[in-house]
Write a protein that holds these residues in place. Structure first.
Motif, PDB file in Angstrom:
ATOM      1  N   ALA A  82      48.864  46.341  44.119  1.00 27.51           N
ATOM      2  CA  ALA A  82      47.427  46.397  43.881  1.00 27.51           C
ATOM      3  C   ALA A  82      46.705  45.923  45.137  1.00 27.51           C
ATOM      4  CB  ALA A  82      47.032  45.516  42.690  1.00 27.51           C
ATOM      5  N   SER A  83      45.434  46.245  45.209  1.00 28.45           N
ATOM      6  CA  SER A  83      44.610  45.782  46.323  1.00 28.45           C
ATOM      7  C   SER A  83      43.443  44.933  45.838  1.00 28.45           C
ATOM      8  CB  SER A  83      44.077  46.985  47.111  1.00 28.45           C
ATOM      9  OG  SER A  83      43.324  47.837  46.265  1.00 28.45           O
ATOM     10  N   ARG A  84      43.417  44.652  44.538  1.00 29.70           N
ATOM     11  CA  ARG A  84      42.362  43.812  43.978  1.00 29.70           C
ATOM     12  C   ARG A  84      42.802  43.312  42.617  1.00 29.70           C
ATOM     13  NH1 ARG A  84      37.755  48.306  42.384  1.00 29.70           N
ATOM     14  NH2 ARG A  84      39.136  49.710  41.225  1.00 29.70           N
ATOM     15  N   GLY A  85      42.044  42.373  42.068  1.00 28.82           N
ATOM     16  CA  GLY A  85      42.398  41.774  40.787  1.00 28.82           C
ATOM     17  C   GLY A  85      42.931  40.363  40.984  1.00 28.82           C
ATOM     18  N   LEU A  86      42.966  39.591  39.892  1.00 32.80           N
ATOM     19  CA  LEU A  86      43.424  38.200  39.976  1.00 32.80           C
ATOM     20  C   LEU A  86      44.889  38.109  40.377  1.00 32.80           C
ATOM     21  CD1 LEU A  86      41.677  36.568  36.870  1.00 32.80           C
ATOM     22  CD2 LEU A  86      41.149  36.207  39.289  1.00 32.80           C
ATOM     23  N   GLY A  87      45.722  39.023  39.898  1.00 32.44           N
ATOM     24  CA  GLY A  87      47.126  39.014  40.297  1.00 32.44           C
ATOM     25  C   GLY A  87      47.287  39.205  41.790  1.00 32.44           C
ATOM     26  N   PHE A  88      46.511  40.106  42.367  1.00 36.46           N
ATOM     27  CA  PHE A  88      46.540  40.324  43.817  1.00 36.46           C
ATOM     28  C   PHE A  88      46.079  39.078  44.560  1.00 36.46           C
ATOM     29  CE2 PHE A  88      44.176  41.623  47.648  1.00 36.46           C
ATOM     30  CZ  PHE A  88      45.212  42.199  48.370  1.00 36.46           C
ATOM     31  N   VAL A  89      45.033  38.427  44.047  1.00 40.17           N
ATOM     32  CA  VAL A  89      44.540  37.187  44.677  1.00 40.17           C
ATOM     33  C   VAL A  89      45.626  36.118  44.657  1.00 40.17           C
ATOM     34  CG1 VAL A  89      42.862  35.318  44.480  1.00 40.17           C
ATOM     35  CG2 VAL A  89      42.132  37.679  44.148  1.00 40.17           C
ATOM     36  N   MET A  90      46.315  35.962  43.515  1.00 39.63           N
ATOM     37  CA  MET A  90      47.392  34.975  43.421  1.00 39.63           C
ATOM     38  C   MET A  90      48.499  35.268  44.414  1.00 39.63           C
ATOM     39  SD  MET A  90      47.850  34.591  39.313  1.00 39.63           S
ATOM     40  CE  MET A  90      46.406  34.521  38.250  1.00 39.63           C
ATOM     41  N   LEU A  91      48.877  36.542  44.524  1.00 44.07           N
ATOM     42  CA  LEU A  91      49.972  36.925  45.420  1.00 44.07           C
ATOM     43  C   LEU A  91      49.612  36.623  46.868  1.00 44.07           C
ATOM     44  CD1 LEU A  91      52.757  38.267  44.913  1.00 44.07           C
ATOM     45  CD2 LEU A  91      51.714  40.430  45.577  1.00 44.07           C
ATOM     46  N   GLN A  92      48.393  36.978  47.264  1.00 47.12           N
ATOM     47  CA  GLN A  92      47.961  36.731  48.633  1.00 47.12           C
ATOM     48  C   GLN A  92      47.837  35.239  48.916  1.00 47.12           C
ATOM     49  OE1 GLN A  92      47.398  39.166  51.112  1.00 47.12           O
ATOM     50  NE2 GLN A  92      48.499  40.367  49.577  1.00 47.12           N
ATOM     51  N   ALA A  93      47.308  34.482  47.953  1.00 49.78           N
ATOM     52  CA  ALA A  93      47.169  33.040  48.141  1.00 49.78           C
ATOM     53  C   ALA A  93      48.530  32.362  48.248  1.00 49.78           C
ATOM     54  CB  ALA A  93      46.362  32.440  46.987  1.00 49.78           C
TER      55      ALA A  93
ATOM     56  N   ALA B  65      42.519  30.762  40.852  1.00 45.57           N
ATOM     57  CA  ALA B  65      42.710  32.062  40.203  1.00 45.57           C
ATOM     58  C   ALA B  65      43.403  31.904  38.856  1.00 45.57           C
ATOM     59  CB  ALA B  65      43.515  32.977  41.114  1.00 45.57           C
ATOM     60  N   LEU B  66      44.364  30.973  38.781  1.00 49.08           N
ATOM     61  CA  LEU B  66      45.037  30.710  37.507  1.00 49.08           C
ATOM     62  C   LEU B  66      44.057  30.186  36.454  1.00 49.08           C
ATOM     63  CD1 LEU B  66      48.377  29.070  38.713  1.00 49.08           C
ATOM     64  CD2 LEU B  66      48.166  31.200  37.426  1.00 49.08           C
ATOM     65  N   ILE B  67      43.158  29.315  36.870  1.00 50.44           N
ATOM     66  CA  ILE B  67      42.163  28.779  35.937  1.00 50.44           C
ATOM     67  C   ILE B  67      41.241  29.883  35.439  1.00 50.44           C
ATOM     68  CG2 ILE B  67      40.152  27.258  35.758  1.00 50.44           C
ATOM     69  CD1 ILE B  67      41.608  25.339  37.673  1.00 50.44           C
ATOM     70  N   VAL B  68      40.796  30.742  36.347  1.00 58.43           N
ATOM     71  CA  VAL B  68      39.915  31.851  35.949  1.00 58.43           C
ATOM     72  C   VAL B  68      40.650  32.790  35.001  1.00 58.43           C
ATOM     73  CG1 VAL B  68      38.637  33.862  36.781  1.00 58.43           C
ATOM     74  CG2 VAL B  68      38.532  31.709  38.040  1.00 58.43           C
ATOM     75  N   LEU B  69      41.937  33.051  35.263  1.00 53.79           N
ATOM     76  CA  LEU B  69      42.721  33.907  34.368  1.00 53.79           C
ATOM     77  C   LEU B  69      42.853  33.274  32.988  1.00 53.79           C
ATOM     78  CD1 LEU B  69      44.505  36.421  33.907  1.00 53.79           C
ATOM     79  CD2 LEU B  69      46.449  35.080  34.748  1.00 53.79           C
ATOM     80  N   ALA B  70      43.100  31.964  32.951  1.00 53.66           N
ATOM     81  CA  ALA B  70      43.229  31.269  31.670  1.00 53.66           C
ATOM     82  C   ALA B  70      41.929  31.342  30.878  1.00 53.66           C
ATOM     83  CB  ALA B  70      43.642  29.819  31.900  1.00 53.66           C
ATOM     84  N   VAL B  71      40.802  31.138  31.559  1.00 55.53           N
ATOM     85  CA  VAL B  71      39.501  31.214  30.891  1.00 55.53           C
ATOM     86  C   VAL B  71      39.242  32.635  30.392  1.00 55.53           C
ATOM     87  CG1 VAL B  71      37.007  31.015  31.232  1.00 55.53           C
ATOM     88  CG2 VAL B  71      38.542  29.272  32.167  1.00 55.53           C
ATOM     89  N   THR B  72      39.589  33.631  31.201  1.00 58.82           N
ATOM     90  CA  THR B  72      39.409  35.032  30.801  1.00 58.82           C
ATOM     91  C   THR B  72      40.227  35.348  29.558  1.00 58.82           C
ATOM     92  OG1 THR B  72      39.036  35.667  33.114  1.00 58.82           O
ATOM     93  CG2 THR B  72      39.617  37.419  31.576  1.00 58.82           C
ATOM     94  N   THR B  73      41.462  34.876  29.526  1.00 57.65           N
ATOM     95  CA  THR B  73      42.327  35.118  28.366  1.00 57.65           C
ATOM     96  C   THR B  73      41.778  34.424  27.126  1.00 57.65           C
ATOM     97  OG1 THR B  73      44.251  35.258  29.839  1.00 57.65           O
ATOM     98  CG2 THR B  73      44.685  34.925  27.497  1.00 57.65           C
ATOM     99  N   LEU B  74      41.288  33.200  27.291  1.00 61.11           N
ATOM    100  CA  LEU B  74      40.716  32.464  26.166  1.00 61.11           C
ATOM    101  C   LEU B  74      39.485  33.191  25.615  1.00 61.11           C
ATOM    102  CD1 LEU B  74      40.651  29.961  24.345  1.00 61.11           C
ATOM    103  CD2 LEU B  74      39.329  28.799  26.124  1.00 61.11           C
ATOM    104  N   VAL B  75      38.612  33.665  26.501  1.00 55.60           N
ATOM    105  CA  VAL B  75      37.419  34.395  26.060  1.00 55.60           C
ATOM    106  C   VAL B  75      37.815  35.674  25.327  1.00 55.60           C
ATOM    107  CG1 VAL B  75      35.392  35.667  26.869  1.00 55.60           C
ATOM    108  CG2 VAL B  75      35.922  33.425  27.837  1.00 55.60           C
TER     109      VAL B  75
END
Length: 218
Positions: free
Chosen positions: A165-176, A188-198
């Protein structure tokens, strides 16, 4: 190796626009996968739960399909569907397809025998029995499957982004991770957790409106 909480909070504040923009892309993949997985899961659940013969043939195949690790098929999906949105949506669809199918089919099979006898007494045809008796009885099972799917769908989308991928939270995690930017990784993990909770709360709210007689999970 672990960033200080203040550093993570600083990244969340300073890069909020970037992170939530990437979260919107991942959320789109998740929601599309959830919708497609629900459609295919309900159709398969009707086939499995509505016909014992079909169930005996189809259910073992579905169980065997779940033995394949998602990481094993993710590269193939990227090759087949490309690096864009489609491969991530397909991955999310695959990972939630079985829970919805299994829960809905089990609900159809567990229809109260007394209700089925009552339908026969009133000479209801198979379609009327399915629409008026079996489907309402199976909706609580479908709701349980949807609640599970809302939690697992993000896994499929993020795994797809990790593979290609070239975008998305998974891509951000991989690059970081590759750049040792652990503060960005945790943000990015925190934002993903909040997104999943919502997403889970949204599914709960929608199912409470559609199937109001189903008790909320403890």
């Amino acid at each position: 190796m672990l960033p200080a909480p203040l550093r993570v909070l600083t990244v969340l504040v300073d890069r909020a626009g970037f992170l939530f923009g990437q979260a919107a892309i991942t959320l789109t993949e998740i929601v599309l996968g959830l919708c497609l997985g629900t459609i295919f899961g309900v159709a398969s659940g009707l086939a499995v739960g509505g016909s014992p013969r079909v169930g005996r043939v189809l259910m073992p195949l579905l169980v065997v399909s779940q033995t394949l690790p998602v990481f094993a098929i993710a590269p193939l999906l990227v090759l087949w569907f490309g690096f864009g949105l489609a491969s991530k949506v397909v991955m999310a669809t695959i990972i939630i397809y079985f829970p919805i199918t299994s829960a809905f089919a089990d609900g159809l099979r567990r229809t109260d025998a007394g209700l089925l006898d009552l339908a026969k007494l009133y000479r209801a045809d198979p379609w009327q029995t399915l629409r008026l008796v079996r489907l309402p009885s199976a909706l609580p099972g479908l709701v349980s499957g949807l609640r599970v799917a809302a939690v697992f769908a993000p896994i499929g989308a993020v795994v797809g982004e990790w593979v290609g991928a070239s975008r998305g939270l998974g891509f951000v995690m991989l690059q970081a991770n590759a750049r040792m930017q652990t503060d960005m990784l945790f943000a990015a993990l925190i934002v993903l957790a909040v997104t999943t909770l919502v997403l889970r709360l949204a599914v709960d709210a929608a199912t409470r409106r559609l199937v109001f007689w189903v008790e909320d999970p403890a």
